[in-house]
Design a protein around this motif. Structure first.
Motif, PDB file in Angstrom:
ATOM      1  N   ILE A  33      27.067  10.965  43.328  1.00 56.86           N
ATOM      2  CA  ILE A  33      27.443  11.485  42.125  1.00 56.86           C
ATOM      3  C   ILE A  33      26.664  13.167  42.253  1.00 56.86           C
ATOM      4  N   GLN A  36      28.562  15.076  44.857  1.00 60.70           N
ATOM      5  CA  GLN A  36      29.764  15.408  44.575  1.00 60.70           C
ATOM      6  C   GLN A  36      30.157  16.471  43.434  1.00 60.70           C
ATOM      7  N   TYR A 252      33.773  14.570  38.706  1.00 60.39           N
ATOM      8  CA  TYR A 252      32.216  14.274  39.151  1.00 60.39           C
ATOM      9  C   TYR A 252      31.099  14.955  38.624  1.00 60.39           C
TER      10      TYR A 252
END
Lengths: 282, 297, 321
Positions: A33, A36, A252
């Motif tokens: 996470i 991104q 994201y």
């Protein structure tokens, strides 16, 4: 059969592997996470209102909404929870009523979050006619957070040695004075840890605010506690499932902001707890 | 022990009131669930609720596919969470060197703090395609995907309670076993673990309770198809859980309609299930404690 | 413990002295409170400073209109809201989705000014509204085609309505049976509260007949919303789905539909919807609480103006004129 030493070595290896296999995904999830989402994070993303059908601009109202909800939940749940914990640790006798209270707490802790949402809808939104609002969301979330706060606070209060109380009483203090000036301050780090962990859960939950507080899009920040609000968990849900052509980076990025919010609280709680343990004098 | 000033009287009364509040809240929740859910029993015959088709806009209110969906997802989650969670708990409590313990415990707590919607989001984008490609299922949105994510949410609860239970086993038990010549593993497997049996059982039940109640994660990755799971194979097919049904359909319903009441009925079912699991968990702890007290006295 | 607490005594001097002595030698537990205090203070300060900043960015609106309903229309409603607010700064619009059923339920309860719906109001909903002294007024604000979408790798290009009905009711389960590869068919659908779902049920599964009681196959995946369907279609070659034309992106394949076998296979476009040759197209509605007045009336008139209808076309829907 294998020798005892060999069994032990095998068992330890397997268990160690299983433990690291459990923990590895955590690192992967957070890392993925961050990787991104980080490109999407800039000052505009964090502080601007959403534009272009929420596909551009920022997530400021969602962040503010989550902060409002968390603070509101804290304002309601913390005094109530600490008071209840004081009752259980200092005043409650060992009888059926106390047993019933504890059973009730265990149950409150286990109720699914969506059932809390239904309850909040039935009581606060409809029966008390608050409508979809901050106050309905905060009330629902605080009842949900109560068990966590009460159980950790009670544990912290019980951890204070009895000798502290005896000394205070022997010097002439009343029961309440003892609690307020001696026991509570000593238990405060533990209580705070529980409070922060409870609020962390409240900040990350979607189901309780689904019918009680969350709005898909609001043109401005909520002006009063009787207005609905955007919130980070609901916003992430909405942009990942409802809006077409939503740039994946924004999704994201939102996930990262929510994760950062929640993990920061986690870190603060852990920090308080380890510092308290280090300086503990008993 | 009486309060000495009016101020203290008021404060102590408030504290007592706060203490009773837990019972009040549980009572309130039950009352409101019943108030909105019981009318369903008069509007829909029980046999209809026991049907196998859930299609509320055409008045098919069969609850079994939903209950079955929740059960199979929870079963899958338990199958994954129990071995991995217990192994992690044993490792942290008994085997790990101090540096590993200081590393693992915070990491497990981080897992517990992950919001369910973030896990669902990743599950939808990353896990579901992976499941479809590696397991060759028609779609990656299956009960199995949900189970994996639910296990991730249940494991922190399981690990922390089980680890507490293992820690609570008196050191004398371990010392005695080692003194008799057992290896560390034999001690863990034959002495410590059985001694912590009730706590570990509680940990498993609380973890499962967490899994049954999850909403957002399953709504995003299980496909929400109201199929009645009829075989273990259904683990790799889409399902619809009770929690996802409430979350997905509650927004639509007109106040007071039959659908509205049936959704609250599902809420009642969920409440009762979690009540049962929690009572069972606490009963196990209390019973084992009594037995241990008898043995030691 | 009874008797240990003496009545009426305040904190003894001795205890205060002892505490002061203790504090000088050991750090006070109260010191722990400060970091947390500052943390919350910082948060409050951040929020407090930002609120005026954010509301300065948007001048205080005189009127707020509540707009709720169809998920099919929610992005269109949002685009309209943004464009309208740009030209009428004293009106602001709060837009929420939830499904056509949600919007109409809110209209019946009187909690929204405008309900978006991708299907017509049902007679029982109209009755419930009248019971609450609300008289819903219907406005057709755009048209929409229901596109049948499959993964780009899927070789199937055309299907008839009876075939679609058989597929979605579970009678046809393999792509092979409609001229495709040997793959299981994975059925994707919107949730039951979606107007799109109900429209598909009535006009495709039941082929427009009121007596037909066919239902979706229980194996149908009911996904939270359009994007859920899109995500699955993009990466799953077994999947078939349906959604409004506005939600079809270039990385999905649209199937041409014929009303029956032997008829012409038509792809959904603005032209084919307006000349009614595409068999599954529908009107999109906005319902107001009664005869619209004031800000509501102005907004509805603007929606039917060319400027707003251009936004309709931009988003992939079909303008009414």
């Amino acid at each position: 059969m294998l020798s005892r030493t060999l069994t032990e070595r095998l068992a330890f290896i397997l268990i160690g592997l299983a433990a690291f296999a459990t923990v590895l995904p955590i690192v992967l999830i957070v890392g993925y996470i961050v990787a991104q989402g980080l490109p999407a994070i800039n000052w505009e993303f964090l502080s601007a209102m959403p534009r272009d059908g929420m596909r551009a601009g920022g997530i400021w109202p969602a962040i503010v909404g989550t902060v409002y909800l968390t603070l509101g939940t804290g304002v309601i749940a913390v005094p109530l929870g600490i008071a209840a914990a004081i009752y259980l640790a200092e005043y409650a006798k060992d009888n059926t009523l106390t047993r019933a209270i504890r059973l009730a707490l265990i149950n409150l802790a286990g109720i699914p979050s969506v059932v809390y949402g239904l309850f909040g809808l039935g009581l606060f939104v409809l029966f008390l006619r608050f409508g979809t609002s901050l106050v309905a969301g905060c009330l629902t979330l605080s009842i949900m957070t109560l068990p966590v706060i009460i159980s950790t606070a009670e544990e912290a209060l019980r951890a204070v040695p009895q000798s502290f109380r005896l000394v205070s009483v022997s010097l002439g203090g009343t029961k309440w004075q003892t609690i307020w000036r001696v026991v509570l301050p000593e238990a405060l780090p533990g209580i705070l840890t529980g409070v922060i962990l409870g609020l962390e859960r409240a900040a990350g939950e979607t189901a309780p605010i689904l019918f009680t507080a969350a709005a898909f899009f609001l043109p401005r920040l909520p002006g009063s506690i009787f207005e609905a609000t955007m919130a980070l968990p609901y916003h992430l849900f909405v942009i990942s499932t409802q809006v077409p052509e939503m740039p994946i980076q924004i999704q994201y990025g939102t996930a990262l902001v929510l994760l950062a919010f929640v993990l920061t609280m986690n870190l603060v709680a852990t920090f308080i707890r380890s510092r308290a343990r280090a300086r503990r004098q008993w | 022990m009486k309060p000495t000033t009016w101020f203290e009287l008021v404060i102590e009364a408030s504290i007592h009131a706060a203490g009773y509040s837990a019972i009040v809240f549980v009572g309130l929740i039950l009352i409101f669930l019943l108030r909105e859910g019981l009318p369903a029993l008069s509007e829909v015959e029980l046999s209809a609720l026991a049907g196998t088709r859930w299609y509320p806009i055409e008045h098919h209110f069969g609850l079994w596919p939903l209950i079955g969906g929740s059960l199979i997802v929870t079963l899958g989650a338990a199958l994954i969470a129990v071995p991995f969670g217990l192994a992690t708990a044993i490792y942290i409590a008994e085997i790990a060197p101090r540096w590993a313990r200081e590393l693992l415990k915070p990491l497990v707590e981080v897992l517990g703090g992950l919001p369910s919607v973030v896990l669902g989001f990743l599950g939808m984008l990353v896990l579901a395609p992976m499941v479809r490609e590696t397991l060759h299922t028609p779609t990656g949105l299956t009960a199995f995907t949900g189970s994996v994510l639910l296990a991730g949410m249940a494991i922190p609860t399981l690990v922390s309670v089980a680890e507490d239970a293992l820690d609570a086993v008196p050191k004398s038990y371990r010392d005695a076993a080692l003194a008799l010549g057992a290896t560390r593993w034999q001690t863990i497997w034959r002495v410590t673990l059985p001694a912590a049996r009730s706590g570990v059982l509680t940990a498993i039940m609380l973890g499962i309770g967490r899994a049954i109640g999850e909403t957002m994660t399953v709504m995003m990755v299980t496909g929400n198809a109201a199929r009645l799971p009829t075989s273990l194979n259904a683990l790799f097919l889409p399902v619809r859980t009770m929690t996802a049904t409430i979350a997905a359909e509650m927004g639509e319903v007109a106040n007071g309609s039959v659908h509205y009441h049936v959704l609250f009925t599902i809420g009642i079912v969920l409440f009762l299930i979690s009540l049962g699991v929690n009572i069972a968990a606490s009963a196990v702890v209390f019973r084992q404690k009594k037995r241990a007290e008898r043995l030691l006295s | 413990m009874a008797g240990l607490y003496r009545k009426g005594k305040r904190m003894n001097n001795d205890f205060a002295i002892m505490r002061a002595v203790n504090r000088s030698h050991f750090p006070s537990p109260r010191a722990n409170r400060q970091p947390i205090f500052f943390y919350w203070l910082a948060v409050l300060a951040l929020v407090g400073c930002a609120s005026p900043a954010a509301s300065a960015a948007r001048p205080e609106a005189q009127v707020t209109l509540q707009n709720k309903g169809s998920d099919t229309m929610v992005n269109l409603a949002l685009a309209w809201a943004e464009a309208y607010e740009a030209q009428q700064p004293d009106v602001s619009l709060a837009v929420t989705g939830g499904g056509s059923g949600t919007g109409l339920a809110a209209l019946i309860n009187g909690t929204v000014d405008l309900a978006n719906a991708s299907r017509a109001i049902k007679p029982e909903e109209r009755q419930a509204a009248e019971a609450n002294s609300i008289h819903p007024q219907e406005f057709i604000v755009a048209r929409d085609a229901i596109a049948v979408i499959v993964n780009p790798r899927n070789p199937v290009n055309q299907l008839t309505l009876p075939q679609l009905s058989a597929i979605y009711s579970g009678q046809i389960t393999n792509w092979r049976e409609v001229g495709g590869e040997d793959r299981p068919i994975v059925l994707l659908s919107r949730e039951t509260n979606s107007g799109t779902h109900i429209y598909f049920l009535e006009n495709v599964l039941r082929l427009g007949s009121k007596e037909n009681k066919t239902l979706f196959s229980p194996d149908t995946l009911l996904l939270p919303s359009s994007e859920g369907i899109s995500a699955e279609i993009r990466q799953n070659p077994n999947a078939i789905g349906y959604d409004g034309l506005g939600y079809v992106t270039s990385d999905m394949k649209t199937v041409a539909v014929a009303a029956q076998a032997g008829g012409a296979y038509i792809l959904p476009t603005i032209a084919t919807v307006n000349d009614k040759s595409y068999p599954i197209a529908r009107d999109l509605y906005i319902y107001s609480q009664g005869e619209p007045v004031g800000a509501v009336k102005a907004y509805l008139e603007w929606i039917l103006s060319p400027a707003a209808q251009q936004i309709v076309a931009q988003l992939g829907f079909v303008p009414v004129k």
